[in-house]
Design an enzyme around this catalytic site. Sequence first.
Site, PDB file in Angstrom:
ATOM      1  N   ALA A 132       0.863  -1.185   0.000  1.00  0.00           N
ATOM      2  CA  ALA A 132       0.000   0.000   0.000  1.00  0.00           C
ATOM      3  C   ALA A 132       0.896   1.230   0.000  1.00  0.00           C
ATOM      4  O   ALA A 132       2.063   1.160   0.405  1.00  0.00           O
ATOM      5  CB  ALA A 132      -0.900  -0.022   1.225  1.00  0.00           C
ATOM      6  N   GLY A 168       0.553  -5.009   0.889  1.00  0.00           N
ATOM      7  CA  GLY A 168      -0.718  -5.008   0.156  1.00  0.00           C
ATOM      8  C   GLY A 168      -0.584  -5.605  -1.241  1.00  0.00           C
ATOM      9  O   GLY A 168      -1.550  -6.147  -1.779  1.00  0.00           O
ATOM     10  N   GLU A 186      -0.941  -9.127  -0.757  1.00  0.00           N
ATOM     11  CA  GLU A 186      -2.353  -9.401  -0.432  1.00  0.00           C
ATOM     12  C   GLU A 186      -3.215  -9.410  -1.696  1.00  0.00           C
ATOM     13  O   GLU A 186      -4.131 -10.221  -1.824  1.00  0.00           O
ATOM     14  CB  GLU A 186      -2.857  -8.385   0.608  1.00  0.00           C
ATOM     15  CG  GLU A 186      -2.219  -8.638   1.975  1.00  0.00           C
ATOM     16  CD  GLU A 186      -2.514  -7.563   2.996  1.00  0.00           C
ATOM     17  OE1 GLU A 186      -2.381  -6.372   2.654  1.00  0.00           O
ATOM     18  OE2 GLU A 186      -2.855  -7.908   4.140  1.00  0.00           O
ATOM     19  N   GLU A 191       5.049  -5.219   6.817  1.00  0.00           N
ATOM     20  CA  GLU A 191       4.347  -4.224   7.627  1.00  0.00           C
ATOM     21  C   GLU A 191       4.981  -4.059   9.003  1.00  0.00           C
ATOM     22  O   GLU A 191       4.931  -2.977   9.593  1.00  0.00           O
ATOM     23  CB  GLU A 191       2.867  -4.607   7.782  1.00  0.00           C
ATOM     24  CG  GLU A 191       2.044  -4.436   6.507  1.00  0.00           C
ATOM     25  CD  GLU A 191       2.057  -5.652   5.588  1.00  0.00           C
ATOM     26  OE1 GLU A 191       2.915  -6.540   5.767  1.00  0.00           O
ATOM     27  OE2 GLU A 191       1.201  -5.702   4.682  1.00  0.00           O
TER      28      GLU A 191
END
Length: 258
Positions: A66, A109, A112, A132
């Site tokens: 992200a 992300g 993911e 993360e």
Amino acid sequence: MSAYEHILTEKNERVGLVRLNRPKALNALNNALITELMHALSEYDADPAIGAIVITGNERSFAAGADIKEMADASAVQMLTADHISPFDRIRSITKPVIAAVSGWCLGGGNEVAMSCDMIIASETARFGQPEINLGVIPGAGGTQRLTKAVGKALAMEMVLNNRTLTAEEAQQYGLVNRVVPVERYLEEALALAAEIAQRAPLAVRLGKEAVNHAFESFLSDGLADERRSFYFLFSSADQKEGMAAFMEKRKPEWKGE
Ligand code: DAK
């Protein structure tokens, strides 16, 4: 021509391709990119001429997570109310097979997104991780769940708690990816796999995907019941009659999606 700002789209016969396209930021997933991605996936899903979808980035990066710059100053309340997680969930609701063609960084992300796809074709340069923890947070869009189911508890713990990254070879060894191919061929390989699946019986592909996802996401007894319902249902379809007749008549079946 694609009307999007952060992705590129193109159709190759029955395969819809989406390229994440923020190369300067290693395809970091900002909210605008995620919105565009979900829009493109939904359009392909609704298009009867499309039978399978491929998501890719570029050779250097599938997606490095992200967009940290976008979320760095967000409060918990802002993260909750903006609800950027549900767009990620929508990948899971696409009814057609979605294949991630991954080269380079596939982090946070980005991983993911890849794990929300149905299959992953990796280039030998791909690197998978959930970094993360380096930012003082944990995965927020299914990373702890899908990763653990895919690679098992021991390795998932190391990845989530200590930023262990996997080489493409390791990712294949632990069941995260379908296959590893030379970097010159990863997209071609993913497109070929998608094209092959796209010419199969559409209803059976759709229900097969649902059934496998059910096994992945729920308890075995629920998954078995769901699988049986779909299996019986397919015997009411023209494609089942055609497929079995074609086998016995030693000819190629002609699928109608009915
Ligand atoms: N966000 C924003 N910019 C990024 C980025 C990212 N995740 N990753 C790379 N970039 C940018 C860099 O800032 C740099 O920009 P400039 O400085 O040139 O302006 C450019 O991309 C090139 O990066 P580097 O110079 O760092 O390139 P290197 O080859 O040296 O290093 C790297 C590559 C991938 C090792 C490094 O860039 C890196 O560590 N990137 C961050 C990786 C990371 O921590 N990813 C996890 C982010 S957290 C949520 C859902 C999901 C998530 C959160 C919320 N909701 C739905 C609410 C997920 C969270 C995450 O993914």
